[in-house]
Write an enzyme that holds these catalytic residues in place. Structure first.
Site, mmCIF file in Angstrom:
data_model
loop_
_atom_site.group_PDB
_atom_site.id
_atom_site.type_symbol
_atom_site.label_atom_id
_atom_site.label_comp_id
_atom_site.label_asym_id
_atom_site.label_seq_id
_atom_site.Cartn_x
_atom_site.Cartn_y
_atom_site.Cartn_z
ATOM 1 C CE1 TYR A 80 31.342 -17.817 79.602
ATOM 2 C CE2 TYR A 80 30.649 -17.375 81.863
ATOM 3 C CZ TYR A 80 30.803 -18.249 80.804
ATOM 4 O OH TYR A 80 30.422 -19.557 80.944
ATOM 5 C CG ASN A 103 35.450 -25.830 73.692
ATOM 6 O OD1 ASN A 103 35.990 -26.329 72.715
ATOM 7 N ND2 ASN A 103 35.947 -25.943 74.913
ATOM 8 C CB CYS A 111 34.922 -23.986 77.682
ATOM 9 S SG CYS A 111 34.338 -25.684 77.609
ATOM 10 C CG HIS A 112 37.053 -26.850 82.751
ATOM 11 N ND1 HIS A 112 37.672 -27.321 81.606
ATOM 12 C CD2 HIS A 112 37.977 -26.861 83.727
ATOM 13 C CE1 HIS A 112 38.929 -27.615 81.901
ATOM 14 N NE2 HIS A 112 39.144 -27.336 83.173
ATOM 15 C CD GLU A 138 41.953 -27.509 85.249
ATOM 16 O OE1 GLU A 138 42.053 -26.281 85.407
ATOM 17 O OE2 GLU A 138 41.650 -28.022 84.156
#
Length: 145
Positions: A80, A103, A111-112, A138
């Site tokens: 963050y 979001n 946002c993950h 991912e």
């Protein structure tokens, strides 16, 4: 999912904090077909970058944060604090966290990919198990379809 003529506006998790669609919305899957196709390819491990017209509604600050989220590369995470720096306000990590949590188009606006400064997973609208699975997908550690 919900869209307007301007583009995709919402992805709502069935068990998320915003599980109820707006009663004014009308059901029509046709405008969402491309989003569905791209999400399917993403979950199958075949797509790393979405190419969709997006129309998230929020404050100028929120939209700025959401735009910076889209710059986080597939398979990578940032804190963050780092996101606050990228937004141009290094001391705004809490405000950035709040905007991140608001979001309206998760997964597509990734946002993950934002985690705590200690490397631990932090809150996610769809729940931490979903965030963990998206990050594993991912990293090519998981295939969801």
């Amino acid at each position: 999912m919900a869209a307007s003529e301007a583009g995709l506006q919402h992805i709502i998790f069935a068990n998320g904090k915003r599980a109820e669609p707006d009663p004014a919305w009308q059901e029509d899957g046709k405008p969402l077909q491309e989003a569905i196709r791209q999400l399917h390819a993403y979950f199958a491990g075949e797509l790393e970058s979405f190419d969709l017209q997006l129309a998230p509604e929020g404050t100028v600050f929120q939209r700025n944060v959401w735009n910076k989220l889209r710059d986080i590369p597939f398979g990578e995470t940032i804190s963050y604090g780092e996101l606050a720096k990228r937004v141009g306000n290094p001391k705004a990590s809490r405000a950035v966290g709040l905007a991140n949590g608001q979001n309206p188009i998760p997964i597509i606006i990734p946002c993950h990919r934002v985690i705590g400064s200690n490397g631990k997973l932090t809150g996610y609208g769809g729940g931490l198990p979903i965030k963990e699975k998206l990050l594993a997908l991912e990293r090519k550690q998981l295939r969801l379809l």
